[in-house]
Every structure is written in C-alpha cells, then in structure tokens.
Design an enzyme around this catalytic site. Structure first.
Site, mmCIF file in Angstrom:
data_model
loop_
_atom_site.group_PDB
_atom_site.id
_atom_site.type_symbol
_atom_site.label_atom_id
_atom_site.label_comp_id
_atom_site.label_asym_id
_atom_site.label_seq_id
_atom_site.Cartn_x
_atom_site.Cartn_y
_atom_site.Cartn_z
ATOM 1 N N GLY A 1 -1.701 -29.442 8.357
ATOM 2 C CA GLY A 1 -2.004 -30.669 9.080
ATOM 3 C C GLY A 1 -3.004 -31.517 8.323
ATOM 4 O O GLY A 1 -3.593 -31.099 7.330
ATOM 5 N N ASP B 1 -15.720 -34.432 18.178
ATOM 6 C CA ASP B 1 -14.310 -34.734 17.922
ATOM 7 C C ASP B 1 -13.415 -33.778 18.711
ATOM 8 O O ASP B 1 -12.470 -33.195 18.169
ATOM 9 C CB ASP B 1 -13.989 -34.668 16.431
ATOM 10 C CG ASP B 1 -12.690 -35.404 16.098
ATOM 11 O OD1 ASP B 1 -12.295 -36.299 16.869
ATOM 12 O OD2 ASP B 1 -12.066 -35.077 15.070
ATOM 13 N N GLY C 1 -9.958 -34.464 6.332
ATOM 14 C CA GLY C 1 -9.390 -33.656 5.276
ATOM 15 C C GLY C 1 -8.020 -33.118 5.628
ATOM 16 O O GLY C 1 -7.465 -33.394 6.696
ATOM 17 N N GLY D 1 -6.247 -34.441 9.092
ATOM 18 C CA GLY D 1 -7.138 -35.097 10.032
ATOM 19 C C GLY D 1 -7.953 -36.157 9.329
ATOM 20 O O GLY D 1 -7.783 -36.402 8.125
ATOM 21 N N GLY D 2 -8.849 -36.780 10.073
ATOM 22 C CA GLY D 2 -9.655 -37.842 9.501
ATOM 23 C C GLY D 2 -10.631 -37.350 8.450
ATOM 24 O O GLY D 2 -11.175 -38.147 7.683
ATOM 25 N N LYS E 1 -9.470 -25.913 4.837
ATOM 26 C CA LYS E 1 -9.602 -27.358 5.032
ATOM 27 C C LYS E 1 -10.294 -27.947 3.815
ATOM 28 O O LYS E 1 -11.472 -27.687 3.552
ATOM 29 C CB LYS E 1 -10.398 -27.676 6.294
ATOM 30 C CG LYS E 1 -10.500 -29.178 6.538
ATOM 31 C CD LYS E 1 -10.767 -29.514 7.982
ATOM 32 C CE LYS E 1 -10.518 -30.985 8.248
ATOM 33 N NZ LYS E 1 -10.613 -31.328 9.669
#
Length: 325
Positions: A26, A142, A31, A28-29, A47
């Site tokens: 996946g 978050d 990484g 995300g904002g 990550k």
C-alpha cells in the site's frame, strides 16, 4: 544478528528483505509499504518513508520512544533504517490487511456488525493506552480505517506513528510543526487554531469519523467532490438517527445489530463535535460503547470541518497549549 528493539539496519538489508521492493502492500501520505521476509522466514511490513524535514536525532529519538511502547493492540515496530535521506520502519506483518477492506463496497461484510463493534472497542482501548497508559503521551493524528490493521484473529492493531507527536507527561505544549492528516478525518483544530488546541481530543475526532463509517459502511468523503460530500454524509447519517432508520452496516440485520449500529453512530457523532471540549474523552467513549444505547443522548448536529485540500504542507510553526484530556 537481528534483535527486537531499536536496532538500526542498513538500507541494503531493506532491499534484500523486500526483494528489491517487489511486493507493494500500500501507499500512504508518508511512504510506501512493502512485504518483506526477515532472515528468509518471518514476514514483515517495511514502510519506506518519504523524505522528511526532521533531523536525524529527532527521527531516532521518536523511533526509540515508539519501540518502548508495547500494547496488545499496537503493531510492533521491530526496527528501523536511517541512512542519509533513506528512512524505513520495519513492523510485524498483519495477515488480514487493513480495516477499510472490510467496511466498504460489499453487500455483506464478512465480519458482521458484532465483530465490527468489537473492533471499534479494541481501537478505543489502544487509543486509551497511547493517550494515558504509557510513559509518553502519544497523539497518533492519523486514525482512519486504512491505518487499522487486523491480525490473524481480526483483532485491530494501530501502526504508523509517522504523524505521532510525543510529549512528556509533564509538558503542556506541543508544536503544530509538520502536523498533517487525511482529508475527512482531520480534527478542525489541527488545521486551524481558531477551533482550539491540538490534543488527545484530535484523535477522538478522527476515531469518531471512522466509527461512523464502520457503522454505515460508507466513506465519509469523496475526495473528488471534497467538502460537499462530507456534508452529505453527516446530514444523511444524522437524519437516519433522528428518524430511527437502520444505518444498515453490510450484514444480516437483526435487532441486536441495529442497536449496535445506533450506539456506534451516537458515539461517533459525539466524537466529531467541532469544539474539542464537547467531545468525550477516550475513557468516556469506552463507557459509552460498553453501555446501553438507550441512555445515550442525541448530540447536536455536526458540521463538516475538513479543509478544502489535503494538509500536504506544514503550516507556519506554532506552539499550542495541550489539554490534559
């Protein structure tokens, strides 16, 4: 030799364990997450972080604090990489992925309403620990379904403290520097000091918006439509509550399931009140979730408060008084 804790590993080891970043889980904002293997057997989630403005000492200190944080509902951070501009975090692997895969877009959720309810309680217990149960107070900032991971038993765990603000218990101020979030879940005080201070109640807001999605099976915001779709979502769910319509989480509906959905909706609407002082503490949230929906009052109608754009750049640094809640 690999050991748990804050051991630092080289970026070349990151490339080896991920097979040169072959299997992306996946993005995300902050990484991209890849599947990896530790010493050829144990699965991990790696990550790889975007470039950060924070200096190396701040990064290592934050990672060390996270590694000392241990709770049944927190994804274990095994180690990290900090090599020049390259930074990565290595987490335990969660085989059932993230919560968003189970609450949107299907006629019948494989989890069912009762399991969704227990997941909501588990997430609240995790936030209770982050806010009050460890040596440092951790604000995650978050909280959203994509950041709730499910283990082999579908128990929730919270990963990714990339947004977390760590402040010692005897400190009363935190900085807004580099505060970011995800559109649809951001507490109003995070993007504007006119609404109050950034505190544990900011996580409560995000949690509330998330459990409204869990109760309804709908996303709170369409990123293409922006702020207007959040208005529609909140208007719809509040009207369902006032008219006693079933919120219809995607599962077989019975009386017990309807009561669970109503309780989660009431709690969620209290959590997203614009004024942080009107939101319940995480301890109160757990009391509400464990109690009867019949004793919960209907909160004031909420107002959408997301900014018109993602907070993808840090605002001017400000020091804010942090509440004790």
């Amino acid at each position: 030799m690999w050991t748990h804790g804050t051991k630092e590993i080289r970026y070349s080891d990151i490339k080896k364990m991920t097979g040169s970043f072959k299997d992306k889980l996946g993005r995300g904002g902050y990484g991209v997450v890849y599947k990896g293997k530790l010493q050829g057997c144990c699965l991990v989630a790696v990550k790889v972080l975007n470039e950060s403005r924070a200096n190396g000492e701040e990064f290592v200190n934050e990672v060390s604090s996270i590694c000392r944080t241990s709770h049944v509902n927190i994804v274990t951070l095994l180690s990290f990489c900090f090599e020049g501009s390259k930074r990565a975090l290595i987490y335990e692997f969660m085989p059932n992925g993230s919560l968003d895969n189970y609450i949107y877009g299907k006629k019948i959720s494989p989890l069912g309403r009762e399991k969704i309810y227990h997941i909501a309680i588990g997430i609240a217990q995790d936030l209770q620990y982050l806010h009050h149960g460890c040596n440092t107070r951790i604000l995650h900032l978050d909280i959203k379904p994509q950041n709730i991971l499910l283990d082999q038993d579908f128990s929730p765990k919270i990963p990714d403290f990339g947004l977390a603000k760590l402040c010692l218990r005897n400190e009363s101020k935190i900085s807004r520097l580099d505060t970011r979030g995800t559109l649809g879940y951001i507490a109003p005080e995070v993007f504007s000091r006119n609404f109050g201070v950034v505190s544990c109640k900011s996580d409560v807001y995000s949690y509330g918006m998330m459990i409204l999605e869990m109760a309804s099976g709908r996303k709170n915001i369409d990123t293409e439509l922006g702020h207007s779709s959040e208005s529609y979502f909140l208007h719809w769910i509040y009207n369902c509550l006032l008219t006693d319509q079933d919120i219809k989480l995607k599962c077989t509906v019975d009386k017990a399931a309807e009561e669970i959905a109503r309780k989660m909706t009431l709690v969620g609407l209290w959590c997203i009140q614009t004024d942080p002082a009107n939101r319940p503490s995480i301890d109160r949230i757990l009391d509400m979730l464990h109690g009867s929906h019949e004793v919960l009052q209907i909160p004031p109608k909420p107002f959408p408060s997301s900014p018109n754009r993602k907070l993808d750049s840090a605002p001017t640094p400000r020091i804010l008084e942090s509440s004790t809640d």
